[in-house]
Design a protein around this motif. Structure first.
Motif, PDB file in Angstrom:
ATOM      1  N   MET A   1       0.845  -1.189   0.000  1.00 12.78           N
ATOM      2  CA  MET A   1       0.000   0.000   0.000  1.00 12.78           C
ATOM      3  C   MET A   1       0.884   1.244   0.000  1.00 12.78           C
ATOM      4  O   MET A   1       1.802   1.357   0.813  1.00 12.78           O
ATOM      5  N   LEU A   2       0.619   2.143  -0.926  1.00 14.40           N
ATOM      6  CA  LEU A   2       1.430   3.345  -1.046  1.00 14.40           C
ATOM      7  C   LEU A   2       0.539   4.538  -1.367  1.00 14.40           C
ATOM      8  O   LEU A   2      -0.372   4.438  -2.188  1.00 14.40           O
ATOM      9  N   ALA A   3       0.809   5.652  -0.696  1.00 14.51           N
ATOM     10  CA  ALA A   3       0.093   6.888  -1.000  1.00 14.51           C
ATOM     11  C   ALA A   3       0.634   7.475  -2.294  1.00 14.51           C
ATOM     12  O   ALA A   3       1.832   7.403  -2.578  1.00 14.51           O
ATOM     13  N   ALA A   4      -0.250   8.084  -3.077  1.00 12.19           N
ATOM     14  CA  ALA A   4       0.149   8.632  -4.367  1.00 12.19           C
ATOM     15  C   ALA A   4       1.271   9.651  -4.226  1.00 12.19           C
ATOM     16  O   ALA A   4       2.137   9.753  -5.098  1.00 12.19           O
ATOM     17  N   LYS A   5       1.267  10.380  -3.121  1.00 10.16           N
ATOM     18  CA  LYS A   5       2.285  11.420  -2.932  1.00 10.16           C
ATOM     19  C   LYS A   5       3.693  10.840  -2.829  1.00 10.16           C
ATOM     20  O   LYS A   5       4.690  11.564  -2.990  1.00 10.16           O
ATOM     21  N   ASP A   6       3.788   9.542  -2.556  1.00 13.21           N
ATOM     22  CA  ASP A   6       5.094   8.903  -2.402  1.00 13.21           C
ATOM     23  C   ASP A   6       5.515   8.103  -3.636  1.00 13.21           C
ATOM     24  O   ASP A   6       6.537   7.406  -3.610  1.00 13.21           O
ATOM     25  N   LEU A   7       4.758   8.193  -4.718  1.00 10.57           N
ATOM     26  CA  LEU A   7       5.047   7.383  -5.892  1.00 10.57           C
ATOM     27  C   LEU A   7       6.444   7.619  -6.453  1.00 10.57           C
ATOM     28  O   LEU A   7       7.108   6.681  -6.909  1.00 10.57           O
ATOM     29  N   GLU A   8       6.884   8.857  -6.451  1.00 12.00           N
ATOM     30  CA  GLU A   8       8.186   9.157  -7.052  1.00 12.00           C
ATOM     31  C   GLU A   8       9.333   8.452  -6.340  1.00 12.00           C
ATOM     32  O   GLU A   8      10.414   8.298  -6.903  1.00 12.00           O
ATOM     33  N   ARG A   9       9.090   8.004  -5.123  1.00 17.24           N
ATOM     34  CA  ARG A   9      10.145   7.290  -4.393  1.00 17.24           C
ATOM     35  C   ARG A   9      10.400   5.908  -4.993  1.00 17.24           C
ATOM     36  O   ARG A   9      11.419   5.271  -4.691  1.00 17.24           O
ATOM     37  N   LEU A  10       9.476   5.417  -5.842  1.00 21.42           N
ATOM     38  CA  LEU A  10       9.687   4.129  -6.491  1.00 21.42           C
ATOM     39  C   LEU A  10      10.667   4.215  -7.648  1.00 21.42           C
ATOM     40  O   LEU A  10      11.342   3.238  -7.991  1.00 21.42           O
ATOM     41  N   ALA A  11      10.730   5.377  -8.285  1.00 25.72           N
ATOM     42  CA  ALA A  11      11.533   5.521  -9.494  1.00 25.72           C
ATOM     43  C   ALA A  11      12.988   5.101  -9.320  1.00 25.72           C
ATOM     44  O   ALA A  11      13.533   4.390 -10.172  1.00 25.72           O
ATOM     45  N   PRO A  12      13.676   5.495  -8.248  1.00 25.36           N
ATOM     46  CA  PRO A  12      15.097   5.134  -8.112  1.00 25.36           C
ATOM     47  C   PRO A  12      15.368   3.637  -8.028  1.00 25.36           C
ATOM     48  O   PRO A  12      16.491   3.196  -8.322  1.00 25.36           O
ATOM     49  N   ILE A  13      14.354   2.845  -7.626  1.00 26.30           N
ATOM     50  CA  ILE A  13      14.599   1.408  -7.497  1.00 26.30           C
ATOM     51  C   ILE A  13      14.101   0.629  -8.704  1.00 26.30           C
ATOM     52  O   ILE A  13      14.288  -0.576  -8.788  1.00 26.30           O
ATOM     53  N   ALA A  14      13.473   1.314  -9.660  1.00 29.11           N
ATOM     54  CA  ALA A  14      12.857   0.638 -10.800  1.00 29.11           C
ATOM     55  C   ALA A  14      13.863  -0.150 -11.628  1.00 29.11           C
ATOM     56  O   ALA A  14      13.574  -1.259 -12.098  1.00 29.11           O
ATOM     57  N   ASP A  15      15.066   0.391 -11.812  1.00 28.43           N
ATOM     58  CA  ASP A  15      16.052  -0.268 -12.663  1.00 28.43           C
ATOM     59  C   ASP A  15      16.602  -1.544 -12.054  1.00 28.43           C
ATOM     60  O   ASP A  15      17.206  -2.368 -12.762  1.00 28.43           O
TER      61      ASP A  15
END
Length: 235
Positions: A1-15
């Motif tokens: 479960m993640l709040a939309a405001k924290d979505l950008e924190r996923l980007a660094p781990i995507a790769d």
């Protein structure tokens, strides 16, 4: 479960993650749904599992379903709309009926006023079951049975009480009876009711949120509703 405001924190781990390698449930304000879902589509490791929508105070009930249909397009994802605790609730429940969208009931929080009493919660359950709208319940459901928190003194609903009230509502019980079921603290009596519930209850009351994994399991085992060996597996 993640709040939309924290979505950008996923980007660094995507790769560093395989495509669609984890499931993501998203909580998001109504007017940010389209942007948030589009952002998740662009994040390779995440697979959108569900969306929980919070309504702003000025959101009109009649606008919610059309707005979400436009925002989500043809995405087949479970959507839960948090029901407001004001005069919009009845209209929104009716608007959700037959749409495939589901409801979210907030049953507690950090202050006493965030806990609906048994009369208010009974009315919500009655209206949702009558309209055929499935729902989940979050916040405050820390224990199986109705209880008074020893530290805060808040009156907390029990998730088993909510299951039995849902079953009674499906059987046509009046709100007064539902409120009595929600207020019942007798573990033996509540457990006996749970054993007689039909599978249809789980199609209506889909899930509940809790801050603990082990406590609900331990309490269910203590009431004889699940195998006590499950508590050993969690130890």
């Amino acid at each position: 479960m993640l709040a939309a405001k924290d979505l950008e924190r996923l980007a660094p781990i995507a790769d560093n993650l395989a495509p669609r390698s984890f499931r993501l449930s998203l909580t998001v304000p109504l007017h940010q749904v389209a942007a948030a879902v589009a952002y998740v589509d662009e994040i390779a490791p995440a697979r959108l599992e569900s969306v929980e929508v919070a309504l702003p105070d000025d959101a009109a009930s009649a606008e919610v379903v059309p707005f979400l249909k436009r925002a989500l397009g043809d995405r087949a994802v479970p959507v839960y709309i948090e029901l407001p605790r004001d005069e919009r609730r009845a209209e929104l429940v009716n608007a959700l009926s037959g749409t495939g969208f589901m409801a979210k009931l907030r049953t507690g929080g950090v202050s006493a006023d965030l806990y609906p009493d048994e009369t208010e919660l009974a009315a919500a359950v009655a209206s949702l079951t009558a309209a055929g709208v499935p729902f989940k319940a979050t916040a405050g459901l820390h224990h199986a049975l109705r209880n008074t928190d020893p530290q805060t003194k808040f009156e907390q609903h029990g998730f088993l009480n909510l299951f039995t009230a849902t079953g009674a509502a499906l059987d046509g019980a009046e709100e007064e009876e539902l409120a009595e079921l929600l207020a019942d603290r007798d573990g033996t009596r509540v457990a006996d009711r749970v054993r007689t519930l039909s599978p249809e209850v789980r199609n209506t009351f889909r899930s509940f949120g809790t801050c603990s994994v082990t406590e609900p399991v331990e309490e269910l085992a203590g009431l004889g509703l699940i195998d006590t060996r499950l508590t050993e597996d969690l130890a």
